[in-house]
Write a protein that holds these residues in place. Structure first.
Motif, PDB file in Angstrom:
ATOM      1  N   GLU A 175       0.827  -1.198   0.000  1.00 58.11           N
ATOM      2  CA  GLU A 175       0.000   0.000   0.000  1.00 58.11           C
ATOM      3  C   GLU A 175       0.869   1.260   0.000  1.00 58.11           C
ATOM      4  OE1 GLU A 175      -2.861   0.296  -0.775  1.00 58.11           O
ATOM      5  OE2 GLU A 175      -3.597   2.221  -0.050  1.00 58.11           O
ATOM      6  N   VAL A 176       1.953   1.228   0.776  1.00 54.75           N
ATOM      7  CA  VAL A 176       2.872   2.378   0.809  1.00 54.75           C
ATOM      8  C   VAL A 176       3.435   2.626  -0.588  1.00 54.75           C
ATOM      9  CG1 VAL A 176       5.141   3.127   1.636  1.00 54.75           C
ATOM     10  CG2 VAL A 176       3.460   2.206   3.254  1.00 54.75           C
ATOM     11  N   THR A 177       3.862   1.552  -1.247  1.00 57.34           N
ATOM     12  CA  THR A 177       4.421   1.703  -2.592  1.00 57.34           C
ATOM     13  C   THR A 177       3.380   2.286  -3.545  1.00 57.34           C
ATOM     14  OG1 THR A 177       5.594  -0.338  -2.089  1.00 57.34           O
ATOM     15  CG2 THR A 177       5.702   0.443  -4.359  1.00 57.34           C
ATOM     16  N   ARG A 178       2.156   1.780  -3.431  1.00 58.40           N
ATOM     17  CA  ARG A 178       1.102   2.247  -4.319  1.00 58.40           C
ATOM     18  C   ARG A 178       0.810   3.726  -4.104  1.00 58.40           C
ATOM     19  NH1 ARG A 178      -3.949   3.345  -5.062  1.00 58.40           N
ATOM     20  NH2 ARG A 178      -4.434   3.370  -2.833  1.00 58.40           N
ATOM     21  N   LEU A 179       0.718   4.110  -2.825  1.00 60.14           N
ATOM     22  CA  LEU A 179       0.399   5.512  -2.508  1.00 60.14           C
ATOM     23  C   LEU A 179       1.507   6.435  -2.975  1.00 60.14           C
ATOM     24  CD1 LEU A 179      -1.244   5.071   1.008  1.00 60.14           C
ATOM     25  CD2 LEU A 179      -2.363   5.820  -1.102  1.00 60.14           C
ATOM     26  N   ARG A 180       2.767   6.028  -2.744  1.00 58.04           N
ATOM     27  CA  ARG A 180       3.901   6.856  -3.194  1.00 58.04           C
ATOM     28  C   ARG A 180       3.822   7.081  -4.695  1.00 58.04           C
ATOM     29  NH1 ARG A 180       8.541   3.974   0.218  1.00 58.04           N
ATOM     30  NH2 ARG A 180       8.306   5.127   2.177  1.00 58.04           N
ATOM     31  N   HIS A 181       3.509   5.983  -5.403  1.00 54.56           N
ATOM     32  CA  HIS A 181       3.452   6.089  -6.854  1.00 54.56           C
ATOM     33  C   HIS A 181       2.298   6.977  -7.302  1.00 54.56           C
ATOM     34  CE1 HIS A 181       2.640   4.742 -11.025  1.00 54.56           C
ATOM     35  NE2 HIS A 181       3.961   4.771 -11.079  1.00 54.56           N
ATOM     36  N   GLU A 182       1.157   6.842  -6.635  1.00 53.65           N
ATOM     37  CA  GLU A 182      -0.009   7.659  -6.969  1.00 53.65           C
ATOM     38  C   GLU A 182       0.297   9.133  -6.719  1.00 53.65           C
ATOM     39  OE1 GLU A 182      -2.624   6.720  -8.519  1.00 53.65           O
ATOM     40  OE2 GLU A 182      -3.881   8.497  -8.326  1.00 53.65           O
ATOM     41  N   ALA A 203      -7.295   7.308 -13.380  1.00 55.64           N
ATOM     42  CA  ALA A 203      -6.772   6.553 -12.233  1.00 55.64           C
ATOM     43  C   ALA A 203      -7.347   5.138 -12.213  1.00 55.64           C
ATOM     44  CB  ALA A 203      -7.108   7.281 -10.930  1.00 55.64           C
ATOM     45  N   GLU A 204      -8.628   4.988 -12.596  1.00 51.91           N
ATOM     46  CA  GLU A 204      -9.253   3.668 -12.666  1.00 51.91           C
ATOM     47  C   GLU A 204      -8.564   2.783 -13.711  1.00 51.91           C
ATOM     48  OE1 GLU A 204     -10.869   2.537 -10.168  1.00 51.91           O
ATOM     49  OE2 GLU A 204     -12.487   1.669 -11.365  1.00 51.91           O
ATOM     50  N   ILE A 205      -8.337   3.363 -14.871  1.00 52.75           N
ATOM     51  CA  ILE A 205      -7.642   2.619 -15.939  1.00 52.75           C
ATOM     52  C   ILE A 205      -6.283   2.155 -15.433  1.00 52.75           C
ATOM     53  CG2 ILE A 205      -6.505   2.904 -18.184  1.00 52.75           C
ATOM     54  CD1 ILE A 205      -8.892   4.811 -18.929  1.00 52.75           C
ATOM     55  N   ASP A 206      -5.552   3.076 -14.791  1.00 50.61           N
ATOM     56  CA  ASP A 206      -4.212   2.733 -14.285  1.00 50.61           C
ATOM     57  C   ASP A 206      -4.282   1.628 -13.231  1.00 50.61           C
ATOM     58  OD1 ASP A 206      -3.400   4.702 -15.949  1.00 50.61           O
ATOM     59  OD2 ASP A 206      -2.621   6.049 -14.404  1.00 50.61           O
ATOM     60  N   ARG A 207      -5.262   1.729 -12.349  1.00 48.17           N
ATOM     61  CA  ARG A 207      -5.394   0.729 -11.294  1.00 48.17           C
ATOM     62  C   ARG A 207      -5.647  -0.664 -11.883  1.00 48.17           C
ATOM     63  NH1 ARG A 207      -9.662  -1.930  -8.866  1.00 48.17           N
ATOM     64  NH2 ARG A 207     -11.233  -0.742 -10.000  1.00 48.17           N
ATOM     65  N   VAL A 208      -6.595  -0.716 -12.801  1.00 48.63           N
ATOM     66  CA  VAL A 208      -6.990  -2.011 -13.362  1.00 48.63           C
ATOM     67  C   VAL A 208      -5.847  -2.635 -14.184  1.00 48.63           C
ATOM     68  CG1 VAL A 208      -8.569  -3.012 -15.062  1.00 48.63           C
ATOM     69  CG2 VAL A 208      -9.468  -1.577 -13.225  1.00 48.63           C
ATOM     70  N   LEU A 209      -5.161  -1.801 -14.971  1.00 53.77           N
ATOM     71  CA  LEU A 209      -4.036  -2.324 -15.762  1.00 53.77           C
ATOM     72  C   LEU A 209      -2.905  -2.806 -14.851  1.00 53.77           C
ATOM     73  CD1 LEU A 209      -3.810   0.245 -18.714  1.00 53.77           C
ATOM     74  CD2 LEU A 209      -4.630  -2.127 -18.789  1.00 53.77           C
ATOM     75  N   THR A 210      -2.659  -2.063 -13.782  1.00 49.85           N
ATOM     76  CA  THR A 210      -1.593  -2.452 -12.853  1.00 49.85           C
ATOM     77  C   THR A 210      -1.910  -3.799 -12.201  1.00 49.85           C
ATOM     78  OG1 THR A 210      -1.179  -0.115 -12.418  1.00 49.85           O
ATOM     79  CG2 THR A 210      -0.239  -1.690 -10.855  1.00 49.85           C
ATOM     80  N   GLU A 211      -3.151  -3.956 -11.748  1.00 48.32           N
ATOM     81  CA  GLU A 211      -3.565  -5.226 -11.140  1.00 48.32           C
ATOM     82  C   GLU A 211      -3.382  -6.378 -12.125  1.00 48.32           C
ATOM     83  OE1 GLU A 211      -5.371  -6.057  -8.000  1.00 48.32           O
ATOM     84  OE2 GLU A 211      -4.254  -4.258  -7.461  1.00 48.32           O
ATOM     85  N   CYS A 212      -3.758  -6.133 -13.360  1.00 46.31           N
ATOM     86  CA  CYS A 212      -3.672  -7.150 -14.397  1.00 46.31           C
ATOM     87  C   CYS A 212      -2.244  -7.671 -14.514  1.00 46.31           C
ATOM     88  CB  CYS A 212      -4.137  -6.548 -15.722  1.00 46.31           C
ATOM     89  SG  CYS A 212      -4.188  -7.702 -17.094  1.00 46.31           S
ATOM     90  N   LEU A 213      -1.310  -6.735 -14.564  1.00 39.92           N
ATOM     91  CA  LEU A 213       0.080  -7.133 -14.770  1.00 39.92           C
ATOM     92  C   LEU A 213       0.721  -7.687 -13.514  1.00 39.92           C
ATOM     93  CD1 LEU A 213       0.988  -4.377 -17.278  1.00 39.92           C
ATOM     94  CD2 LEU A 213       1.639  -6.780 -17.534  1.00 39.92           C
ATOM     95  N   VAL A 214       0.463  -7.059 -12.384  1.00 40.83           N
ATOM     96  CA  VAL A 214       1.120  -7.504 -11.149  1.00 40.83           C
ATOM     97  C   VAL A 214       0.575  -8.861 -10.704  1.00 40.83           C
ATOM     98  CG1 VAL A 214       1.468  -6.982  -8.712  1.00 40.83           C
ATOM     99  CG2 VAL A 214       1.757  -5.182 -10.429  1.00 40.83           C
ATOM    100  N   LEU A 243       4.863  -1.254 -12.070  1.00 38.51           N
ATOM    101  CA  LEU A 243       4.582  -2.680 -12.219  1.00 38.51           C
ATOM    102  C   LEU A 243       5.482  -3.551 -11.358  1.00 38.51           C
ATOM    103  CD1 LEU A 243       4.060  -2.544 -16.056  1.00 38.51           C
ATOM    104  CD2 LEU A 243       2.341  -2.435 -14.253  1.00 38.51           C
ATOM    105  N   GLU A 244       6.199  -2.906 -10.450  1.00 39.23           N
ATOM    106  CA  GLU A 244       7.066  -3.666  -9.552  1.00 39.23           C
ATOM    107  C   GLU A 244       6.232  -4.526  -8.611  1.00 39.23           C
ATOM    108  OE1 GLU A 244      10.611  -3.594  -9.135  1.00 39.23           O
ATOM    109  OE2 GLU A 244      10.239  -2.926 -11.187  1.00 39.23           O
TER     110      GLU A 244
END
Lengths: 606, 606
Positions: B16-23, B185-196, B225-226
């Motif tokens: 969550e920390v990584t995600r928030l930093r990136h956002e 932000a929704e598009i980014d979230r969904v694509l990130t989940e897909c890849l990770v 995508l880390e």
């Protein structure tokens, strides 16, 4: 408790009483002579129930969780396993089979996960369009369902109920036959729901339970398929109200027949109504062919703004519209352009009645209609004075040889015969056939609400089998070159079974209906051009022997072919490639696209 | 809080920390220079993100709710709209595309209801097998979603969320872009989940929102995508424990590589591990071709009881088994016949590690592997002393001309070249290829867990496109005559795009794998025989010009064809019909069917 709620409560109590009485009777039969009790396998019980319902064909694809059950099907003399090329096509076929066999269900058998999910669009379409389809799925054994190993066809995370949960969205009843002692009653419940609700149901058959023995006694009592009784007092009130409104309308009342009249089995009751009252009768697109289109007081199709001017005038200006089985979807109403005020409308449905703004839950049309007919006969003399526009579409004179949409549909209209099954794909075909009067006892098959392209290929297979059951005439399909590509392999099943549909492929270089909606010159609406006349020969036929293919480019050629008695009364499957203009479309489609473009437009913000 | 739960909590906090930093970083970029803010349509933003991820092809079928968005795709110079024949094939293609492109997602675009449900089996298969696929659905406008009119493609009862609810069963993230301000932000979230997560996601794009303007700023920050960081303290403990066990094993440790090693992107890390340590390395079927099968310390495929005796002996008697990316499904483990005690096993997974009986949540292999390699290098000298059986399958001498299963697979093994993509359909083909060593940098594509027949036709289309992206060699498909009938039309898309796969159709008169499971002589396992060599010509090709077809009946004929350099280095699509015996099957399939028959048998009660 409001009055409507209380009426609803009474109606459901009636239903429950009927159900319990029937179940008691069934169980009584089961226990009458326990000494000589006959047993059979659960799988056999299921097959027997289907045979009792008059089902002669089962569609689907074999898979490792349904192979054992398939032995019972293959060994039964009264039901055939069709063996489709894929599950979506099989679901479409089950749907088409049910449509021409009013009152029978279509059955599609698939395997756990991979098979059943492929069929899902077909099942959802049957839900949307009120078609009774049994989706039977061969699933892992009860012990596997309990232990949840990572079997092939699973999601790999132990969720053995995921497919069941997804299916709930698209079926009105579900069952998993994990307990042999409850299996027969479960099978009966699910089949009854399927038929009474006229919608798809989902049944999981574990590999082990299919081969467990149970009593055969329940089979002695047929399923109770009667719709629930109407509450007498409410029904009487409703009848009086309707009569009052008909009187007030002073002989200016018309009937408007729609999809659910055939889907909920009141075709005969409707015929009695219009014949005994003489009321002018019109159809919505989804109700086409419920009323004989040759009937002298039938005026044609009402589709809101898309209607022909005469029909629009008569329907919208009538003092009272008695709508039967209405289903007001966009394509069924000219994109919601009905101009019929609620103030002048009575709606009869399978499970409720609506008079102007008042709803009467539980008052279903199956039982209401005969009483209504009896009470309305006295209006006949006045009603028949009302003029009905003649429903016709003469072949236009065009001084060129192009097979235009405006010429094609009336021309093939002259080719149709009584008892033909006419299947029209969503798009130019369904809009084209709409305007054409169909002969006596013919059946119009189209998917106007769900509109899944490619559906008609599977549906044609099912419809052709249904036609054999009912001794109907030819099965004739109209489909575009774009749509047929989705489901083309099912032609091979028609060939294997020696069916003889006539298939017209409108070769107009792509998705024409979509061009009208958006992207007239876009590449994404293009498709590959196939060698249409090689198709049957490639997919298991022998051209000239058990199949025939034609390419037709001109009006003269097509007329000659249609007039050839050998073509018109075929002994083999036939495919006709019609070369047509890319951007031509039937009148109704052009108007619909324009209307639908207005509500569903892609307007860019600046 | 148990220790495992607390570790899990720490791991998710890290994420969550990584995600928030990136956002935060992304938003910062968004607001840096508001004066010169560039805007674009939501649909364009989505296309740009896909292009950033290196995606060059979008699969799917046009439909009225996605046509507007398709304009953006067609107009973008870096991405092509493929245009499939149907949605299931398109979903299969997106899956195949992602498989050969480790780290890229496959994209399938469908339309509301009818289209998306047809794709569902393909999406569920990608879920099951850990493939990142974006299922993008064009849906009605936000106002239509609110008012819920009875549009075509709906269920007719106002449930606009039914397809979304069904999709939730088969995707790891879902989104409906109803609000343009949240869309990016929704598009980014969904694509990130897909890849990770390396699993499918579901995204609904309303017709109106596709054409609403938003800021383009977020595009300046690439998606993060880390994989989440491992908790340092736990990771250190895990590393020490592993080293201790390797020491105890006294140079008798082996590596066993499985599906998730490639699905979760650690192919390179695994290669470093086995090269630097010299540990003997084996693969599970789903991990085939992750390790170069020409590598001198690669021993072949371990499938429990089905393994070759040498492999079985070495793997099951090793003192320590380091399993990487294991996925223990029935067909991947010889029907659950692994004889590897937990006591001797370490398992590395994408999101946890297991040492004997202890689980360490949140310790993922992507970050663990490089550290492990560094610490294990010192064992190299001892490890390399351990003998590894040579993985080989010589062509057997058979004194007849029948193309037998035992001869075919080693013979085509000699035909394979480095960087080939070898696609094998579930059934005789996937079991057949399993035993054959594949050349350097070749890719084995098969659906061993999900096992949906017909899948490889769509997957071959996607894999061939993926091969072009990565500059790979030929795409070669092996499929039976039963399976290809499910999805055959997709050949026409290969022809239209000028792809050059080599397609071997094993003509053995029906569903042979099913005959081995149940019903060897049953009619339901029969299919129609098609004119296989007419297929390409009928579906849009010109035989001899842009396609070539062959029928091969003998060993001599097949060898001659395989040795012909014009055939081996094709400039057009080729289809080879192999005439084979109805009831012949590869060794591995026969054993599997026997084992699986034991657990999944149809034993009738008396």
């Amino acid at each position: 408790m409001s009055s409507a709620t209380s009426q609803q409560a009474v109606a459901s109590l009636h239903t429950e009483v009927t159900r319990l009485r029937h179940e008691l009777q069934t169980l009584k039969g089961e226990h009458e002579s326990p000494a000589a009790e006959q047993t059979m396998y659960v799988g056999q019980y299921l097959v027997e129930r289907l045979v009792q319902l008059g089902i002669t064909k089962m569609f689907g694809v074999p898979g490792d969780f349904n192979l054992g059950f398939l032995d019972f099907v293959e060994d039964h003399p009264k039901i055939d396993w069709v063996g489709d090329c894929n599950e979506l096509n099989a679901a479409y076929a089950a749907d088409g089979y049910a449509r021409v066999n009013d009152g029978k269900i279509g059955v599609v058998l698939t395997t756990f996960g991979v098979g059943e999910l492929s069929a899902m669009n077909g099942i959802a379409g049957a839900f949307s369009e009120h078609i009774p389809v049994l989706h039977l799925v061969g699933v892992p054994s009860t012990s596997q369902q309990k232990d949840k190993p990572m079997l092939h066809h699973t999601l790999g995370d132990g969720r053995y109920d995921a497919y069941y949960l997804a299916s709930q969205q698209f079926t009105v009843a579900q069952g998993n036959l994990t307990n042999k002692d409850a299996a027969a009653a479960e099978i009966d419940r699910v089949l009854t729901e399927c038929l009474v609700m006229a919608r798809p149901v989902y049944l999981m058959l574990p590999t082990d339970v299919a081969y467990q023995r149970i009593s055969a006694k329940r089979l002695q009592t047929p399923l109770n398929l009667e719709p629930p009784a109407n509450d007498e007092e409410t029904e009487e009130f409703v009848l009086n109200e309707i009569i009052k409104l008909v009187e007030e309308a002073q002989h200016d009342a018309i009937l408007l027949i729609d999809a659910c009249a055939v889907r909920h089995g009141v075709k005969k009751e409707v015929e009695d109504l219009y014949k005994h009252t003489g009321f002018p009768v019109y159809s919505a697109p989804m109700g086409k062919s419920v009323v004989a289109e040759t009937y002298e007081r039938y005026g044609g199709i009402y589709v809101g703004s898309i209607s022909s001017p005469a029909v629009k005038d008569k329907v919208e200006n009538a003092k009272l519209i008695l709508s039967i089985g209405g289903l007001k979807s966009d394509f069924n109403t000219g994109n919601f352009t009905y101009h019929i005020p609620t103030q002048r409308t009575i709606e009869l449905h399978s499970d409720h009645t609506r008079i102007k703004f008042a709803t009467f839950p539980g008052i279903g049309m199956k039982r209401l209609l005969p009483k209504l007919t009896a009470r309305l006969q006295s209006f006949r003399a006045g009603a028949t004075a009302l003029e009905v526009p003649k429903f016709q579409f003469p072949v236009p004179k065009e001084d060129n040889e192009i097979i235009s949409q405006s010429w094609l549909w009336p021309r093939v209209g002259k080719f149709f015969q009584p008892k033909d099954i006419i299947v029209a794909e969503t798009g130019t075909s369904s809009f084209g056939v709409l305007d054409i009067p169909l002969p006596q006892d013919s059946i119009f098959v189209s998917q106007i609400l769900w509109g899944s392209i490619g559906w008609t290929v599977g549906a044609t297979l099912g419809a052709a089998f249904g036609g054999l059951d009912r001794n109907l005439n030819r099965t004739i399909l109209f489909i575009g070159d774009g749509s047929i590509q989705l489901t083309v392999q099912e032609l091979s099943v028609m060939i294997r079974w020696g069916l003889k549909p006539i298939i017209f492929v409108l070769n107009n270089s792509g998705y024409t209906i979509e061009r009208y909606l958006h992207g007239m010159t876009r590449k994404y609406n293009d498709i590959s051009n196939w060698k249409w006349t090689s198709l049957l020969d490639t997919l298991g036929g022998e051209e000239g022997k058990n199949c025939k293919s034609y390419t037709v480019r001109t009006k003269t050629e097509l007329s000659a072919l249609l007039d050839d008695p050998k073509f018109a009364n075929p002994d083999v499957i036939q495919l006709v490639e019609l070369i047509m203009e890319k951007n031509d479309a039937p009148r109704a489609l052009k108007v619909q696209a324009e209307l639908s473009g207005k509500t569903n437009r892609y307007v860019a913000e600046d």
